[in-house]
Design a protein around this motif. Structure first.
Motif, mmCIF file in Angstrom:
data_model
loop_
_atom_site.group_PDB
_atom_site.id
_atom_site.type_symbol
_atom_site.label_atom_id
_atom_site.label_comp_id
_atom_site.label_asym_id
_atom_site.label_seq_id
_atom_site.Cartn_x
_atom_site.Cartn_y
_atom_site.Cartn_z
ATOM 1 N N HIS A 185 51.951 51.175 105.661
ATOM 2 C CA HIS A 185 51.979 50.594 104.310
ATOM 3 C C HIS A 185 53.019 49.491 104.193
ATOM 4 C CE1 HIS A 185 49.480 54.000 103.388
ATOM 5 N NE2 HIS A 185 50.419 54.833 103.762
ATOM 6 N N THR A 186 54.178 49.702 104.789
ATOM 7 C CA THR A 186 55.259 48.728 104.603
ATOM 8 C C THR A 186 55.579 47.943 105.859
ATOM 9 O OG1 THR A 186 57.066 50.181 105.270
ATOM 10 C CG2 THR A 186 56.319 50.351 103.002
ATOM 11 N N GLY A 187 55.046 48.377 107.011
ATOM 12 C CA GLY A 187 55.369 47.658 108.238
ATOM 13 C C GLY A 187 56.712 48.016 108.828
ATOM 14 N N ALA A 188 57.428 48.964 108.206
ATOM 15 C CA ALA A 188 58.717 49.369 108.772
ATOM 16 C C ALA A 188 58.480 50.065 110.109
ATOM 17 C CB ALA A 188 59.431 50.302 107.797
ATOM 18 N N ASN A 189 59.557 50.223 110.885
ATOM 19 C CA ASN A 189 59.348 50.750 112.234
ATOM 20 C C ASN A 189 59.377 52.261 112.298
ATOM 21 O OD1 ASN A 189 61.995 51.204 111.812
ATOM 22 N ND2 ASN A 189 62.765 49.878 113.437
ATOM 23 N N CYS A 190 59.570 52.950 111.169
ATOM 24 C CA CYS A 190 59.440 54.399 111.151
ATOM 25 C C CYS A 190 58.885 54.808 109.790
ATOM 26 C CB CYS A 190 60.770 55.091 111.444
ATOM 27 S SG CYS A 190 62.065 54.668 110.300
ATOM 28 N N ARG A 191 58.407 56.061 109.705
ATOM 29 C CA ARG A 191 57.809 56.486 108.440
ATOM 30 C C ARG A 191 58.118 57.949 108.162
ATOM 31 N NH1 ARG A 191 51.384 57.108 109.411
ATOM 32 N NH2 ARG A 191 51.517 57.481 107.189
ATOM 33 N N THR A 192 57.950 58.332 106.892
ATOM 34 C CA THR A 192 58.155 59.718 106.481
ATOM 35 C C THR A 192 56.806 60.412 106.437
ATOM 36 O OG1 THR A 192 59.807 58.825 104.993
ATOM 37 C CG2 THR A 192 59.317 61.153 104.798
ATOM 38 N N VAL A 193 56.739 61.600 107.025
ATOM 39 C CA VAL A 193 55.494 62.367 106.997
ATOM 40 C C VAL A 193 55.812 63.786 106.566
ATOM 41 C CG1 VAL A 193 54.342 61.047 108.782
ATOM 42 C CG2 VAL A 193 55.718 63.011 109.413
ATOM 43 N N GLN A 194 54.773 64.485 106.093
ATOM 44 C CA GLN A 194 54.941 65.901 105.814
ATOM 45 C C GLN A 194 54.859 66.649 107.130
ATOM 46 O OE1 GLN A 194 51.837 66.545 102.911
ATOM 47 N NE2 GLN A 194 53.364 66.681 101.296
ATOM 48 N N LYS A 195 55.881 67.440 107.403
ATOM 49 C CA LYS A 195 55.999 67.999 108.752
ATOM 50 C C LYS A 195 54.820 68.889 109.091
ATOM 51 C CE LYS A 195 59.229 70.297 111.805
ATOM 52 N NZ LYS A 195 60.518 70.962 111.961
ATOM 53 N N HIS A 196 54.398 69.741 108.134
ATOM 54 C CA HIS A 196 53.314 70.681 108.448
ATOM 55 C C HIS A 196 52.034 69.925 108.779
ATOM 56 C CE1 HIS A 196 52.283 69.890 104.220
ATOM 57 N NE2 HIS A 196 51.082 70.305 104.519
ATOM 58 N N ARG A 197 51.799 68.856 108.049
ATOM 59 C CA ARG A 197 50.602 68.055 108.232
ATOM 60 C C ARG A 197 50.651 67.322 109.568
ATOM 61 N NH1 ARG A 197 46.565 66.113 104.883
ATOM 62 N NH2 ARG A 197 45.878 64.091 105.657
ATOM 63 N N TRP A 198 51.817 66.786 109.843
ATOM 64 C CA TRP A 198 52.032 66.036 111.071
ATOM 65 C C TRP A 198 51.753 66.910 112.287
ATOM 66 C CZ3 TRP A 198 52.891 61.347 113.010
ATOM 67 C CH2 TRP A 198 53.581 61.205 114.220
ATOM 68 N N LEU A 199 52.345 68.134 112.299
ATOM 69 C CA LEU A 199 52.181 69.037 113.428
ATOM 70 C C LEU A 199 50.734 69.517 113.533
ATOM 71 C CD1 LEU A 199 55.463 71.117 113.104
ATOM 72 C CD2 LEU A 199 54.943 69.345 114.762
#
Lengths: 218, 91
Positions: A125-139
């Motif tokens: 969305h922003t092009g930044a080099n890292c992002r925040t995710v929901q951990k349970h969803r990510w795993l």
């Protein structure tokens, strides 16, 4: 009858005669008013602000709108800011990183109670080099692939902070809705652990009936 | 409550499978849908009942003798159930 807060005659800044003069001339522009005041009274120790304050205090209107009128042009429009060496020295330099920047691996708990973490992936969305995710969803997605369309991840044991993929199952949105405790119906989250499987099954069955009936009427 | 819920789960699961069967005739499918709707309603009541029983067990575990009279199944109905609580308090 003297009221509270009235100054003694010797302390008053403006005599009655002077006040009447100001009142008569109040429609003048402030700077002009002050010029004429000095000419008339000889009192140049009185500032423009003091005359204006006198006017406000007594509620004398000057006929001009006391706010910015539409189309008002700022007095300093077009001027560039003057930066001194000292002020430039205090600027943030290019590439400055805030002291509270968190990098990949940082975990926190979101306002709605999910564990979230920052991962080393570009933010779409922003092009930044890292992002925040929901951990349970990510795993879960890492283990099981993308969440099927029309499905959501439901927490099995009620502890949203338990992010192990085995604690989350993908269910159709309709099934989740049927076990969420609205209209005083079955509430999966608040039910005892022994009854949770039953509630899940009942919700699935109800959804299956609904789907069949919907299929018929289409 | 004990095994009843496990049996109930099996029944519900079986019904889910029946509904998923593509080979059903229209008439059978209709029957299965009606059966499923009824099962959902009954299963809801059964779960509510089981939850009540659990609550009773928790109450007894937490408060012991004091609540025994108000739990008919555990306390042998000495106070005739929770409905008689008001009478007891007034007395």
């Amino acid at each position: 009858m003297a009221t509270q807060g009235v100054r003694a005659m010797s302390q008053r800044k403006f005599s009655d005669k002077e006040k009447q003069w100001v009142k008569r001339n109040v429609k003048l522009e402030n700077a002009e008013l002050h010029r004429r005041w000095v000419k008339w009274s000889g009192r140049d120790e009185i500032s423009v602000a003091q005359l204006v304050s006198l006017r406000h205090r007594n509620g004398w209107k000057c006929g001009r709108p006391q706010r910015y009128v539409k189309g008002h042009v700022p007095a300093n429009k077009g001027k560039k800011a003057k930066h001194t060496e000292k002020s430039i020295a205090a600027f943030f330099k290019p590439g400055h990183v805030p002291a509270n920047r968190k990098g990949p691996g940082y975990e926190s708990i979101s306002s709605d109670g999910y564990r979230q973490m920052i991962v080393d992936e570009p933010n779409p969305h922003t092009g930044a080099n890292c992002r925040t995710v929901q951990k349970h969803r990510w795993l879960w997605i890492k283990k099981n692939g993308p969440v099927p369309e029309g499905h959501k991840l439901k927490c099995v044991d009620g502890d949203k902070l338990n992010c192990d993929p085995s604690n989350w199952i993908a269910l159709p949105t309709g099934v989740i809705a049927r076990m969420n405790g609205s209209y005083g119906r079955r509430n999966y989250n608040s039910a005892p652990a022994e009854l949770k499987p039953t509630i899940l099954l009942v919700s699935k069955l109800e959804q299956a009936v609904f789907d069949h009936n919907k299929g018929k009427s289409e | 409550m004990s095994n009843g819920m496990a049996d109930l789960n099996d029944l519900l699961f079986d019904q889910l499978n029946k509904l998923a069967d593509k080979g059903l005739s229209e008439k059978s499918l209709g029957q299965e849908i009606n059966r499923a709707t009824a099962m959902v309603a009954i299963a809801d009541r059964l779960t509510d009942n089981a939850e009540l029983q659990l609550k009773a067990a928790h109450l007894f575990a937490a408060h012991g003798e004091r609540v025994v009279d108000y739990l008919p199944k555990i306390g042998h109905g000495n106070a005739g159930g929770a409905g008689n609580v008001t009478k007891k308090i007034q007395r």
